[in-house]
Design a protein around this motif. Sequence first.
Motif, PDB file in Angstrom:
ATOM      1  N   PHE A   1       0.957  -1.249  -0.104  1.00 35.00           N
ATOM      2  CA  PHE A   1      -0.073  -0.071  -0.112  1.00 35.00           C
ATOM      3  C   PHE A   1       1.013   1.119   0.130  1.00 35.00           C
ATOM      4  N   ARG A   2       0.732   2.091  -0.775  1.00 31.66           N
ATOM      5  CA  ARG A   2       1.242   3.605  -0.721  1.00 31.66           C
ATOM      6  C   ARG A   2       0.110   4.478  -0.944  1.00 31.66           C
ATOM      7  N   ASP A   3       0.036   5.485  -0.127  1.00 27.00           N
ATOM      8  CA  ASP A   3      -0.956   6.397   0.001  1.00 27.00           C
ATOM      9  C   ASP A   3      -2.413   5.887   0.030  1.00 27.00           C
ATOM     10  N   CYS A   4      -2.725   4.900   0.579  1.00 26.20           N
ATOM     11  CA  CYS A   4      -3.820   4.192   0.972  1.00 26.20           C
ATOM     12  C   CYS A   4      -4.528   3.582  -0.341  1.00 26.20           C
ATOM     13  N   LYS A   5      -3.558   3.191  -1.389  1.00 27.79           N
ATOM     14  CA  LYS A   5      -3.898   2.382  -2.450  1.00 27.79           C
ATOM     15  C   LYS A   5      -3.099   1.041  -2.765  1.00 27.79           C
ATOM     16  N   LYS A   6      -3.699   0.165  -3.346  1.00 34.03           N
ATOM     17  CA  LYS A   6      -2.941  -0.843  -3.433  1.00 34.03           C
ATOM     18  C   LYS A   6      -1.805  -0.581  -4.721  1.00 34.03           C
ATOM     19  N   VAL A   7      -0.584  -1.244  -4.226  1.00 26.81           N
ATOM     20  CA  VAL A   7       0.388  -0.985  -5.276  1.00 26.81           C
ATOM     21  C   VAL A   7       1.273  -2.560  -5.426  1.00 26.81           C
ATOM     22  N   ASN A   8       1.218  -2.772  -6.767  1.00 28.78           N
ATOM     23  CA  ASN A   8       2.080  -3.920  -7.255  1.00 28.78           C
ATOM     24  C   ASN A   8       3.524  -3.898  -7.101  1.00 28.78           C
ATOM     25  N   PRO A   9       4.445  -4.240  -6.414  1.00 26.23           N
ATOM     26  CA  PRO A   9       5.772  -4.017  -6.377  1.00 26.23           C
ATOM     27  C   PRO A   9       6.420  -3.852  -7.852  1.00 26.23           C
ATOM     28  N   ALA A  10       6.163  -4.679  -8.624  1.00 29.49           N
ATOM     29  CA  ALA A  10       6.658  -4.957 -10.135  1.00 29.49           C
ATOM     30  C   ALA A  10       6.280  -3.547 -10.776  1.00 29.49           C
ATOM     31  N   VAL A  11       4.907  -3.271 -10.732  1.00 23.66           N
ATOM     32  CA  VAL A  11       4.600  -1.975 -11.408  1.00 23.66           C
ATOM     33  C   VAL A  11       5.086  -0.644 -10.810  1.00 23.66           C
TER      34      VAL A  11
END
Length: 96
Positions: A73-83
């Motif tokens: 999570f970054r800034d309360c949003k799901k984030v895929n590490p590869a993306v």
Amino acid sequence: MRGSNCSRCVPKDKAIERFTVRNMVESAAIRDISEESVYQEYVIPKLYDRLMLVRVRSREGRRNHASPPRVRFRDCKKVNPAVAAAADAAAAKVAS
């Protein structure tokens, strides 16, 4: 190891372990129990559950022993590490 969701026998490296902690009593009944309790400060016990989940994959995908990608999570949003890594690399390239 036996999977919690399907009881299939899988190697340890393929099983996904989840540890959940929740109340034994649903939230609607907690107030009723605390009002009817003889003890003033009775703490309702929690349920600790260890789940071993099995990913359902295709026949070719079963040969892949790599861990599944973790969702961050970054800034309360799901984030895929590869993306996220690709986006950071593209931003660094543009800034150069």
